[in-house]
Design a protein around this motif. Structure first.
Motif, PDB file in Angstrom:
ATOM      1  N   HIS A  55      34.753  28.745   7.029  1.00 17.34           N
ATOM      2  CA  HIS A  55      35.021  28.525   5.611  1.00 17.34           C
ATOM      3  C   HIS A  55      36.500  28.673   5.271  1.00 17.34           C
ATOM      4  N   VAL A  56      37.146  29.669   5.862  1.00 20.29           N
ATOM      5  CA  VAL A  56      38.570  29.864   5.569  1.00 20.29           C
ATOM      6  C   VAL A  56      39.394  28.748   6.206  1.00 20.29           C
ATOM      7  N   ALA A  57      39.071  28.348   7.416  1.00 15.48           N
ATOM      8  CA  ALA A  57      39.800  27.237   8.038  1.00 15.48           C
ATOM      9  C   ALA A  57      39.682  25.983   7.183  1.00 15.48           C
ATOM     10  N   ASP A  58      38.495  25.755   6.635  1.00 15.01           N
ATOM     11  CA  ASP A  58      38.288  24.569   5.801  1.00 15.01           C
ATOM     12  C   ASP A  58      39.183  24.588   4.568  1.00 15.01           C
ATOM     13  N   VAL A  59      39.207  25.701   3.839  1.00 13.57           N
ATOM     14  CA  VAL A  59      40.004  25.741   2.610  1.00 13.57           C
ATOM     15  C   VAL A  59      41.502  25.850   2.892  1.00 13.57           C
ATOM     16  N   ASP A 125      45.891  28.919  -7.637  1.00  6.89           N
ATOM     17  CA  ASP A 125      45.157  28.324  -6.518  1.00  6.89           C
ATOM     18  C   ASP A 125      43.655  28.559  -6.612  1.00  6.89           C
ATOM     19  N   LEU A 126      43.259  29.650  -7.227  1.00  6.77           N
ATOM     20  CA  LEU A 126      41.842  30.026  -7.262  1.00  6.77           C
ATOM     21  C   LEU A 126      40.977  29.000  -7.978  1.00  6.77           C
ATOM     22  N   ASP A 127      41.562  28.206  -8.852  1.00  7.67           N
ATOM     23  CA  ASP A 127      40.810  27.189  -9.589  1.00  7.67           C
ATOM     24  C   ASP A 127      40.751  25.840  -8.878  1.00  7.67           C
ATOM     25  N   ARG A 128      41.421  25.722  -7.748  1.00  8.69           N
ATOM     26  CA  ARG A 128      41.420  24.456  -6.997  1.00  8.69           C
ATOM     27  C   ARG A 128      40.019  24.181  -6.460  1.00  8.69           C
ATOM     28  N   VAL A 129      39.502  22.981  -6.703  1.00  8.40           N
ATOM     29  CA  VAL A 129      38.181  22.597  -6.194  1.00  8.40           C
ATOM     30  C   VAL A 129      38.300  22.326  -4.694  1.00  8.40           C
ATOM     31  N   PRO A 136      28.035  23.194 -10.201  1.00  6.95           N
ATOM     32  CA  PRO A 136      29.394  22.668 -10.324  1.00  6.95           C
ATOM     33  C   PRO A 136      30.134  22.722  -8.993  1.00  6.95           C
ATOM     34  N   PRO A 137      31.194  21.945  -8.872  1.00  5.22           N
ATOM     35  CA  PRO A 137      31.996  21.974  -7.653  1.00  5.22           C
ATOM     36  C   PRO A 137      32.533  23.386  -7.387  1.00  5.22           C
ATOM     37  N   VAL A 138      32.717  23.690  -6.136  1.00 10.57           N
ATOM     38  CA  VAL A 138      33.143  25.025  -5.712  1.00 10.57           C
ATOM     39  C   VAL A 138      34.667  25.111  -5.715  1.00 10.57           C
ATOM     40  N   THR A 139      35.176  26.157  -6.341  1.00  4.12           N
ATOM     41  CA  THR A 139      36.626  26.395  -6.351  1.00  4.12           C
ATOM     42  C   THR A 139      37.000  27.310  -5.189  1.00  4.12           C
ATOM     43  N   LEU A 140      38.291  27.383  -4.920  1.00  2.26           N
ATOM     44  CA  LEU A 140      38.778  28.280  -3.872  1.00  2.26           C
ATOM     45  C   LEU A 140      38.374  29.719  -4.153  1.00  2.26           C
ATOM     46  N   LEU A 144      36.070  31.937  -1.592  1.00  3.92           N
ATOM     47  CA  LEU A 144      36.548  33.172  -0.965  1.00  3.92           C
ATOM     48  C   LEU A 144      35.669  34.367  -1.320  1.00  3.92           C
ATOM     49  N   VAL A 145      35.185  34.425  -2.546  1.00  4.74           N
ATOM     50  CA  VAL A 145      34.248  35.484  -2.914  1.00  4.74           C
ATOM     51  C   VAL A 145      32.953  35.329  -2.120  1.00  4.74           C
ATOM     52  N   SER A 146      32.517  34.107  -1.928  1.00  6.00           N
ATOM     53  CA  SER A 146      31.323  33.843  -1.129  1.00  6.00           C
ATOM     54  C   SER A 146      31.496  34.338   0.305  1.00  6.00           C
ATOM     55  N   VAL A 147      32.663  34.117   0.874  1.00  5.85           N
ATOM     56  CA  VAL A 147      32.942  34.592   2.241  1.00  5.85           C
ATOM     57  C   VAL A 147      32.870  36.112   2.288  1.00  5.85           C
ATOM     58  N   VAL A 148      33.514  36.765   1.347  1.00  2.00           N
ATOM     59  CA  VAL A 148      33.478  38.234   1.316  1.00  2.00           C
ATOM     60  C   VAL A 148      32.037  38.716   1.161  1.00  2.00           C
ATOM     61  N   ASN A 149      31.284  38.091   0.273  1.00  2.00           N
ATOM     62  CA  ASN A 149      29.896  38.472   0.050  1.00  2.00           C
ATOM     63  C   ASN A 149      29.054  38.300   1.316  1.00  2.00           C
TER      64      ASN A 149
END
Length: 167
Positions: A55-59, A125-129, A136-140, A144-149
């Motif tokens: 996920h991080v590599a993708d974003v 940057d956090l609002d970047r889709v 709704p489309p996923v923002t950065l 990142l919160v999803s990854v931490v979760n």
């Protein structure tokens, strides 16, 4: 506190927990199950690392640590290089066999790459889709919160399993 500071703190807690879960575990305990089809500690740590790496590599627009730094070859799991563990069968879970040291090395490398990326993240940057496949489309920020979760849930499961197996 900046977004980078916040994310660094959250992800560093995951690193601390991964280190604690893997500390002193032998190979047999890493693959022992609480039930016939239950996840193993090895699978949980591998999976949370693969999700973070993917996920991080993708974003970040980079390659994954798994393939770029040779962890796919080092761990030599009988899985496709793009596999991150979603939907794994019991047999696939059981196929994830690696030493605590190898799993920790992979997590630490992924953690370092993740922190290098989050250090560049600004509030704007956090609002970047980053993913339009959802509504709704996923923002950065959401990703990142999803990854931490995901990481905290899986490392918590691994810690519980460690306590259950070791008494």
């Amino acid at each position: 506190m900046t977004p980078a500071d916040l994310l660094t703190d959250a992800l560093s807690r995951v690193l601390d927990d991964v280190e604690a879960v893997l500390d002193g575990l032998d190979d047999a305990t890493l693959v022992r199950r609480a039930g016939p089809d239950a996840n193993t500690i090895a699978w949980l740590v591998w999976h949370l690392t693969r999700v973070q790496d993917d996920h991080v590599a993708d974003v970040a627009g980079t390659g994954q640590v798994w393939t770029e730094e040779g962890y796919a070859e080092r761990l030599a799991l009988p899985l496709e290089p793009h596999d991150i563990g979603y939907g794994h069968t019991s047999e696939q879970v059981g196929a994830v066999r690696a030493s605590a040291g190898a799993l920790l090395d992979y997590y630490r490398a992924t953690h370092a790459r993740t922190l290098a990326f989050v250090a560049t993240v600004s509030p704007e940057d956090l609002d970047r889709v980053v993913d339009t496949r959802w509504d709704p489309p996923v923002t950065l920020g959401v990703r990142l919160v999803s990854v931490v979760n995901d990481c905290t849930q899986h490392v918590g499961q691994a810690a519980f399993l460690r306590g259950l197996l070791r008494g």
